[in-house]
Design an enzyme around this catalytic site. Structure first.
Site, PDB file in Angstrom:
ATOM      1  CB  SER A 270      -0.958   0.007   1.195  1.00  0.00           C
ATOM      2  OG  SER A 270      -0.266  -0.195   2.401  1.00  0.00           O
ATOM      3  CG  HIS A 300      -0.809  -5.202   2.104  1.00  0.00           C
ATOM      4  ND1 HIS A 300      -0.124  -5.009   3.267  1.00  0.00           N
ATOM      5  CD2 HIS A 300      -0.829  -3.969   1.500  1.00  0.00           C
ATOM      6  CE1 HIS A 300       0.266  -3.746   3.375  1.00  0.00           C
ATOM      7  NE2 HIS A 300      -0.171  -3.080   2.319  1.00  0.00           N
ATOM      8  CG  HIS A 346       6.264  -8.861   8.009  1.00  0.00           C
ATOM      9  ND1 HIS A 346       7.218  -8.043   7.469  1.00  0.00           N
ATOM     10  CD2 HIS A 346       5.132  -8.121   8.114  1.00  0.00           C
ATOM     11  CE1 HIS A 346       6.694  -6.851   7.262  1.00  0.00           C
ATOM     12  NE2 HIS A 346       5.428  -6.869   7.640  1.00  0.00           N
ATOM     13  NE  ARG A 355       2.789  -3.756  12.431  1.00  0.00           N
ATOM     14  CZ  ARG A 355       2.544  -3.949  11.146  1.00  0.00           C
ATOM     15  NH1 ARG A 355       1.956  -2.984  10.436  1.00  0.00           N
ATOM     16  NH2 ARG A 355       2.866  -5.064  10.533  1.00  0.00           N
ATOM     17  CG  ASP A 401      -2.979  -8.062   9.258  1.00  0.00           C
ATOM     18  OD1 ASP A 401      -3.496  -6.975   9.567  1.00  0.00           O
ATOM     19  OD2 ASP A 401      -2.221  -8.199   8.283  1.00  0.00           O
TER      20      ASP A 401
HETATM   21  C1  COA Z   1       3.258 -11.962   4.747  1.00  0.00           C
HETATM   22  C2  COA Z   1       3.694 -12.922   3.666  1.00  0.00           C
HETATM   23  C3  COA Z   1       2.893 -12.619   2.402  1.00  0.00           C
HETATM   24  C4  COA Z   1       5.177 -12.684   3.379  1.00  0.00           C
HETATM   25  O1  COA Z   1       5.499 -13.414   2.227  1.00  0.00           O
HETATM   26  P1  COA Z   1       7.010 -13.788   1.891  1.00  0.00           P
HETATM   27  O2  COA Z   1       7.901 -12.641   2.126  1.00  0.00           O
HETATM   28  O3  COA Z   1       6.984 -14.363   0.521  1.00  0.00           O
HETATM   29  O4  COA Z   1       7.304 -14.889   2.990  1.00  0.00           O
HETATM   30  P2  COA Z   1       8.418 -16.035   2.971  1.00  0.00           P
HETATM   31  O5  COA Z   1       9.623 -15.611   2.221  1.00  0.00           O
HETATM   32  O6  COA Z   1       8.589 -16.432   4.396  1.00  0.00           O
HETATM   33  O7  COA Z   1       7.697 -17.194   2.135  1.00  0.00           O
HETATM   34  C5  COA Z   1       8.361 -18.404   1.896  1.00  0.00           C
HETATM   35  C6  COA Z   1       7.329 -19.500   1.791  1.00  0.00           C
HETATM   36  O8  COA Z   1       6.717 -19.656   3.071  1.00  0.00           O
HETATM   37  C7  COA Z   1       5.312 -19.566   2.934  1.00  0.00           C
HETATM   38  N1  COA Z   1       4.738 -18.881   4.075  1.00  0.00           N
HETATM   39  C8  COA Z   1       5.041 -17.662   4.551  1.00  0.00           C
HETATM   40  N2  COA Z   1       4.206 -17.324   5.552  1.00  0.00           N
HETATM   41  C9  COA Z   1       3.367 -18.367   5.704  1.00  0.00           C
HETATM   42  C10 COA Z   1       2.261 -18.601   6.548  1.00  0.00           C
HETATM   43  N3  COA Z   1       1.839 -17.702   7.419  1.00  0.00           N
HETATM   44  N4  COA Z   1       1.621 -19.788   6.432  1.00  0.00           N
HETATM   45  C11 COA Z   1       2.024 -20.693   5.543  1.00  0.00           C
HETATM   46  N5  COA Z   1       3.043 -20.517   4.685  1.00  0.00           N
HETATM   47  C12 COA Z   1       3.706 -19.365   4.777  1.00  0.00           C
HETATM   48  C13 COA Z   1       5.113 -18.711   1.709  1.00  0.00           C
HETATM   49  O9  COA Z   1       3.807 -18.868   1.167  1.00  0.00           O
HETATM   50  C14 COA Z   1       6.214 -19.200   0.808  1.00  0.00           C
HETATM   51  O10 COA Z   1       5.777 -20.408   0.218  1.00  0.00           O
HETATM   52  P3  COA Z   1       6.190 -20.806  -1.287  1.00  0.00           P
HETATM   53  O11 COA Z   1       7.681 -20.921  -1.262  1.00  0.00           O
HETATM   54  O12 COA Z   1       5.475 -22.083  -1.523  1.00  0.00           O
HETATM   55  O13 COA Z   1       5.714 -19.693  -2.150  1.00  0.00           O
HETATM   56  C15 COA Z   1       3.491 -14.394   4.111  1.00  0.00           C
HETATM   57  O14 COA Z   1       4.194 -14.618   5.312  1.00  0.00           O
HETATM   58  C16 COA Z   1       2.035 -14.764   4.282  1.00  0.00           C
HETATM   59  O15 COA Z   1       1.399 -15.135   3.297  1.00  0.00           O
HETATM   60  N6  COA Z   1       1.483 -14.645   5.519  1.00  0.00           N
HETATM   61  C17 COA Z   1       0.080 -14.879   5.742  1.00  0.00           C
HETATM   62  C18 COA Z   1      -0.735 -13.660   5.296  1.00  0.00           C
HETATM   63  C19 COA Z   1      -0.543 -12.494   6.231  1.00  0.00           C
HETATM   64  O16 COA Z   1      -0.588 -12.631   7.443  1.00  0.00           O
HETATM   65  N7  COA Z   1      -0.354 -11.305   5.644  1.00  0.00           N
HETATM   66  C20 COA Z   1      -0.213 -10.074   6.432  1.00  0.00           C
HETATM   67  C21 COA Z   1       1.179  -9.576   6.390  1.00  0.00           C
HETATM   68  S1  COA Z   1       1.397  -8.185   7.438  1.00  0.00           S
END
Ligand code: COA
Length: 464
Positions: A270, A300, A346, A355, A401
């Site tokens: 965002s 997000h 994250h 937070r 979140d």
């Molecule tokens: C926030 C988020 C998008 C960050 O993504 P990122 O920087 O790509 O995270 P990573 O590098 O740790 O991801 C590596 C792998 O772990 C997985 N992973 C990361 N967080 C995960 C979670 N909470 N549950 C399951 N798998 C997760 C990713 O989907 C990714 O899988 P892939 O290799 O099959 O694509 C991710 O942690 C997520 O999807 N979290 C859940 C949604 C969420 O809470 N979003 C709010 C963020 S403030």
């Protein structure tokens, strides 16, 4: 404001000190715009000095993986309001969440920071006085009305249209009265861009409660929207528009909520979207509407909705007060079905999000026996080990979140599709502050270089 050199920073501060809080001529505190006008010339010089001294220095190599990997860690943006440390979490103008909770002005009888003070801090780098914060509350209340045609746009949306889509539509339409767009059309000088941008940024923040409140009442059928009360602070007014203004604990929650959701440095979807679109000199309403569309994604801002959906499904599947074993099994079933555990992980953070901690402390103070809060705590004890064992997520710890929805639900705001709208109201503070500085410092059009896979193959052909 980057203000990197302590020396430059302190001399700028000293020079401005006499004027920092009070105008010299009258015993009237400086308004935010007056204080900003004082700070801008020194900061323009500061940025010039940084670029002259360091402009040709490298931040290090760019890896091909970063191009394919969502640009993680790529140093590419200037964002002065806040900086995110992977271990420590967010600092707003150098202050951690506990520090801003202590330093910023509070409402009479309240103990959470007023978001008005946070906005002042984001824009100026300074902690405002109580009176300056009260003036901002009054200013925003005076600007809060939205045009009738925007009310009609919201009223015509079907209740089945997601609240975030309605929010984005309404914010886009505010561009009708943009001071920046009008000034640009009439040939304003580049040096003056920040003035109308400031006015639009203030109008944007001020009008969000009326938009958010109207959407809430239209979609969830909670009666007629009351008027903004110029004697109340921003969060109190928003709480009233949502129908929770009589509950002091909810009002306090909203003050904390807006403050901690306001800014999370510049690279998140965002914030970066707002900055990117603003770099085309789209006005703050258009820029922020674009940011909202990014916030509406489940990876997000929509994650706060997803957490509640997931918790409710879990409760339906395994009942309330389920054992650790049953909760673990449910978490594994989420992962095995190819879904993420919402509220965990994250892109930058590698520790529990402060937070999350701030909200947990609020819950311990105000709702220690709430069943959903207890479930959130139970999950916190189980998810990190499971994510570590699953072996994919780089950060197994909870983010903001994981907690916010449970607090809102406790007070009766249990319409989870609405949660991201509150995130959207909050995030406007950080994006608006940066848009003002971007225009003040003449930030150029963003235009990074993209490559095709074929070009990359060619570039490294015959290079081991
Ligand atoms: C926030 C988020 C998008 C960050 O993504 P990122 O920087 O790509 O995270 P990573 O590098 O740790 O991801 C590596 C792998 O772990 C997985 N992973 C990361 N967080 C995960 C979670 N909470 N549950 C399951 N798998 C997760 C990713 O989907 C990714 O899988 P892939 O290799 O099959 O694509 C991710 O942690 C997520 O999807 N979290 C859940 C949604 C969420 O809470 N979003 C709010 C963020 S403030």
């Amino acid at each position: 404001m980057a203000l990197p050199s302590r020396l430059a920073r302190s001399s700028v501060r000293r020079a401005a000190f006499q004027h920092a809080r009070w105008s010299s001529s009258a015993a009237k505190p400086l308004s935010l715009k007056e204080r900003l006008a004082e700070l801008i010339p020194a900061e323009i010089e500061n940025v010039k000095a940084i670029r002259a001294a360091h402009g040709k220095k490298s931040f290090g190599p760019v890896l091909v993986d970063q191009l394919y990997g969502g640009m993680r860690g790529l140093p590419a943006l200037i964002w002065d309001g806040s900086v995110l440390d992977a271990e420590e979490g967010i600092r707003f103008r150098g202050k951690s969440i506990p520090e801003i909770q202590a330093a910023l002005p509070k409402a009479p009888g309240g103990s959470e920071p007023l978001p008005e003070g946070l906005f002042w801090l984001l824009v100026t780098g300074e902690v405002p006085t109580q009176e300056q914060v009260a003036e901002l509350s009054r200013d925003w209340a005076a600007r809060a009305a939205i045009p009738e045609f925007v009310e009609e746009i919201i009223d015509r949306c079907p209740p089945t249209l997601h609240p975030m889509s309605q929010f984005s539509l309404a914010v886009t339409a505010l561009n009708h009265d943009s001071a920046f767009a009008k000034a640009y059309q009439s040939g304003i000088s580049k040096k003056e861009y920040w003035g109308p941008t400031f006015e639009d940024a203030m109008d944007l923040i001020a009008k969000l409660p009326n938009i958010a409140g109207r959407i809430y009442r239209n979609v969830f059928g909670q009666g007629k929207l009351p008027a903004i009360d110029p004697a109340k602070d921003y969060s109190h007014n928003l709480a009233t528009l949502l129908g929770f203004g009589e509950n002091p604990a909810f009002v306090e929650l909203l003050r904390l909520y807006i403050t901690i959701h306001s800014d999370h440095e510049g690279g998140n979807v965002s914030a970066h979207t707002g900055k990117l679109v603003g770099s085309a000199l789209s006005d703050p309403f258009l820029s922020y509407a674009a940011a909202l569309n990014g916030l509406a994604g489940p990876l997000h801002g929509l994650a706060n909705q997803e957490v509640l959906v997931w918790l409710r499904k879990m409760q339906t599947a395994i009942g309330e007060d389920a054992s650790d074993e049953a909760v673990k099994e449910y978490i594994w079933s989420t992962l095995k079905s190819g879904q993420v555990v919402p509220g965990y992980g994250h892109a930058v953070l590698r520790k529990t999000d402060p937070r999350y901690t701030a909200q947990r402390e609020f819950a311990l103070k105000h709702l220690p026996d709430d069943k959903m809060f207890k479930l959130v705590g139970q999950i916190y004890n189980l998810v990190p080990d499971i994510l570590l064992e699953a072996g994919k997520a780089k950060n197994p710890w909870p983010n903001v979140d994981a907690h916010s929805g449970v607090l809102l639900t406790h007070y009766g705001l249990d319409q989870m599709q609405y949660y991201t709208v509150l995130f959207g109201v909050s995030r406007a503070f950080g994006v608006a502050a940066q848009l003002i500085w971007d225009r003040a410092l003449g930030a150029p059009l963003e235009r990074p270089k993209s490559y095709s896979s074929a070009a990359i193959q060619k570039m490294f052909k015959d290079k081991p």
